[in-house]
Design a protein around this motif. Structure first.
Motif, PDB file in Angstrom:
ATOM      1  N   ALA A   1      -4.520 -24.896   3.605  1.00  0.00           N
ATOM      2  CA  ALA A   1      -5.983 -24.991   3.677  1.00  0.00           C
ATOM      3  C   ALA A   1      -6.631 -23.612   3.749  1.00  0.00           C
ATOM      4  O   ALA A   1      -7.647 -23.368   3.077  1.00  0.00           O
ATOM      5  N   TYR A   2      -6.098 -22.710   4.558  1.00  0.00           N
ATOM      6  CA  TYR A   2      -6.748 -21.406   4.665  1.00  0.00           C
ATOM      7  C   TYR A   2      -6.572 -20.611   3.368  1.00  0.00           C
ATOM      8  O   TYR A   2      -7.474 -19.880   2.956  1.00  0.00           O
ATOM      9  N   TYR A   3      -5.446 -20.766   2.730  1.00  0.00           N
ATOM     10  CA  TYR A   3      -5.258 -20.153   1.412  1.00  0.00           C
ATOM     11  C   TYR A   3      -6.338 -20.644   0.445  1.00  0.00           C
ATOM     12  O   TYR A   3      -6.959 -19.844  -0.266  1.00  0.00           O
TER      13      TYR A   3
ATOM     14  N   HIS B   1       1.963 -16.279   6.447  1.00  0.00           N
ATOM     15  CA  HIS B   1       1.841 -16.924   7.759  1.00  0.00           C
ATOM     16  C   HIS B   1       0.391 -17.214   8.132  1.00  0.00           C
ATOM     17  O   HIS B   1       0.140 -17.978   9.068  1.00  0.00           O
ATOM     18  N   LEU B   2      -0.586 -16.620   7.425  1.00  0.00           N
ATOM     19  CA  LEU B   2      -1.994 -16.928   7.671  1.00  0.00           C
ATOM     20  C   LEU B   2      -2.535 -17.989   6.722  1.00  0.00           C
ATOM     21  O   LEU B   2      -3.673 -18.421   6.868  1.00  0.00           O
ATOM     22  N   SER B   3      -1.746 -18.417   5.733  1.00  0.00           N
ATOM     23  CA  SER B   3      -2.252 -19.264   4.650  1.00  0.00           C
ATOM     24  C   SER B   3      -2.142 -20.750   4.916  1.00  0.00           C
ATOM     25  O   SER B   3      -2.794 -21.546   4.245  1.00  0.00           O
ATOM     26  N   VAL B   4      -1.315 -21.128   5.886  1.00  0.00           N
ATOM     27  CA  VAL B   4      -0.982 -22.551   6.038  1.00  0.00           C
ATOM     28  C   VAL B   4      -2.064 -23.316   6.795  1.00  0.00           C
ATOM     29  O   VAL B   4      -2.919 -22.735   7.471  1.00  0.00           O
ATOM     30  N   SER B   5      -2.007 -24.630   6.671  1.00  0.00           N
ATOM     31  CA  SER B   5      -2.906 -25.516   7.404  1.00  0.00           C
ATOM     32  C   SER B   5      -2.412 -25.701   8.838  1.00  0.00           C
ATOM     33  O   SER B   5      -1.245 -25.440   9.155  1.00  0.00           O
ATOM     34  N   SER B   6      -3.304 -26.182   9.690  1.00  0.00           N
ATOM     35  CA  SER B   6      -2.945 -26.456  11.087  1.00  0.00           C
ATOM     36  C   SER B   6      -2.351 -27.861  11.178  1.00  0.00           C
ATOM     37  O   SER B   6      -3.018 -28.831  11.554  1.00  0.00           O
TER      38      SER B   6
END
Length: 531
Positions: free
Chosen positions: A84-86, A466-471
């Motif tokens: 999601a953040y990606y 590591h910053l690109s994934v969803s929670s």
């Protein structure tokens, strides 16, 4: 809370679905143009056998295409569910080629596939040939836009980061389209698809020849595959060299890992033919090198050096330290409590270090408080920018070895086709038959090198993985991963069952009455065959 387990599971799930999907893609890309060649022969000569060839191989193409579409649809949804953040960070850029690809695949390509199968009795020969060509063109244009998107992930040109929207924004669409990395990936990937389809047709035709059945059909199919495959194998080698050259310019870390180059060597660098890379000791054991070759391939010069892993890591430490300054300045720019004067002062270091912002974000794997960043943390983050060398080193070499094996196979197949003696070369027919799975292995290795070698980035130098994934929760990922593996394995089983079934039936499955599975008369393989 993002954990390494969550990131690893998200990566694994996408890798599994992508590599399953790519079991179907290469055959679609290549077999479509083989159908164009066969139908062109039918239109030019009027011989029924070429129409039968087009329809039979087209039946296998249709099975493969249907399952390829089924496995491909879920991949695009994963960008929203698992990354999601990606999607938020780069959606303005990444979404454009994906949207165009959707139009190509679901409108142009699918429309002409329908006309290909149901238009034989409704269209003239010339019009149906045009439909087949447009079907093949649509398949390859669909791949073009996917690879433009992937090429941008490898080399993010034509875009800038906005501290207002906190996203990457598109500033030059045509720079993204004509990105040298994307174009090199496209031509290399589709050429690999052409090789895959050629091996497929060559192997099944060899099976018929070894069985002594449907000889006229099989020998003509064999010749088409040999000629198209030889041209494609040459393209794979030449365009693979071009792809490697673009990696030298845009992803030096990946190149160094592929070649096991632990330190910068005097130009022109040698090519390591064999070695046992030791990631812990950071050296190669039992290395066998060919002087100059890597320097010529990677730089096309005798004087330009290729940086080694130690030098790249040292450069990355500097960029991470610089990026940490950008991250801290960005926090001030985004703060509601900061005064306008403080923001104006923060603007200066932010603009000065903005190019290294992505490298600064690598530190967030270890801390969110940049005032606590130490040289040890910077060194650890820099070490993370180097992928494991041994998997990259051997995957690349096995892929290259298979590439030259395809060149040899098709070269011999074409040579004996021109001499009209390939039907007596049972060793060649057996080689082609047993080589059937290898192009898929080569394609999967190629994607492994491309994607694993980009780590720890989803967007190289811009957004860490590591910053690109969803929670998400690990439990939900384990469940969905198990579901995907089970469902995709079922689809793969269906594909293999149908392919094997119709391949064994051969052109008799067309129901024309012109073909049968009964054995040819004794000695059929030994008789000369007219072209």
């Amino acid at each position: 809370m993002l954990t390494d387990e969550l990131v690893d599971l998200s990566r694994l799930q996408f890798a599994v679905t992508a590599m399953y999907h790519f079991l179907f893609v290469p055959l679609t890309l290549g077999l479509a143009f083989i159908l164009v060649i066969m139908e062109a022969c039918y239109v030019l000569t009027g011989r029924q056998v070429y129409k039968d060839m087009t329809q039979f191989w087209g039946k296998l193409f249709g099975i493969n295409f249907a399952l390829g579409v089924t496995t491909g649809i879920t991949m695009e949804f994963q960008f929203g569910t698992n990354w999601a953040y990606y999607s938020h960070y780069v959606g303005d850029i990444f979404g454009a080629p994906l949207a165009i690809e959707g139009l190509m695949a679901f409108f142009l390509e699918s429309t002409f596939i329908g006309l290909f199968f149901f238009g034989w009795d409704r269209l003239s020969r010339g019009k149906h040939l045009l439909v087949t060509f447009l079907m093949a063109l649509g398949s390859n244009l669909s791949a073009l836009w996917i690879l433009i998107a992937n090429g941008w992930m490898q080399d993010p040109v034509g875009s800038v980061f906005s501290d207002v929207t906190m996203r990457m924004e598109l500033v030059d669409f045509w720079a993204v389209v004509f990105n040298p990395t994307a174009q090199a990936k496209f031509v290399h990937t589709v050429s690999a698809g052409y090789v895959t389809a050629s091996v497929f047709v060559l192997a099944i035709s060899s099976y018929y020849l070894l069985k002594g059945r449907d000889l006229d059909f099989a020998r003509r199919s064999f010749r088409v595959a040999a000629a198209f495959g030889f041209a494609s194998a040459c393209s794979v080698i030449v365009l693979g060299d071009e792809s490697g050259y673009t990696v030298t310019a845009s992803q030096q870390t990946k190149l160094a890992a592929m070649e096991g180059m632990w330190q910068t060597l005097p130009a022109p660098a040698p090519f390591t033919l064999f070695a046992l890379p030791d990631d812990e000791a950071r050296q190669n054991r039992y290395a066998l090198e060919i002087p100059w070759v890597m320097g010529l391939i990677g730089t096309r010069s005798l004087s330009q050096e290729i940086p080694g892993i130690r030098e790249i890591e040292a450069q990355n430490r500097e960029r991470i330290a610089s990026g940490a300054v950008a991250v801290q300045a960005l926090a001030v720019l985004r703060s509601r409590e900061a005064s306008e004067q403080a923001k104006a002062q923060a603007r200066i270091p932010f603009e000065a270090h903005k190019a290294d912002l992505g490298f600064g974000l690598l530190l967030q794997r270890y801390t969110s408080d940049y005032s606590q960043v130490t040289p040890d943390l910077i060194a650890q983050a820099a070490r993370d920018t180097i992928p494991k060398v041994a998997p990259m080193f051997w995957s690349f070499r096995l892929m290259v070895l298979l590439g030259f094996a395809f060149f040899a196979l098709f070269g011999l197949a074409l040579y004996f086709s021109l001499k009209n003696s390939f039907m007596q070369k049972t060793w060649l027919l057996r080689w082609a038959l047993w080589f059937l799975p290898t192009p898929w292995l080569a394609c999967e290795l190629g994607w492994f090198v491309a994607e694993y070698g980009r780590q720890p980035w989803t967007i190289y130098g811009v957004l860490p993985t590591h910053l690109s994934v969803s929670s998400l929760t690990p439990a939900s990922l384990y469940g969905s991963l198990g579901g995907f593996v089970g469902f995709y394995t079922l689809l793969l089983g269906v594909e293999m069952y149908l392919m094997i079934k119709f391949a064994r039936l051969g052109p008799a499955c067309l129901g024309s009455g012109r073909y049968g599975a009964s054995a040819a008369p004794s000695g059929a393989l030994a008789r000369p065959v007219d072209i």
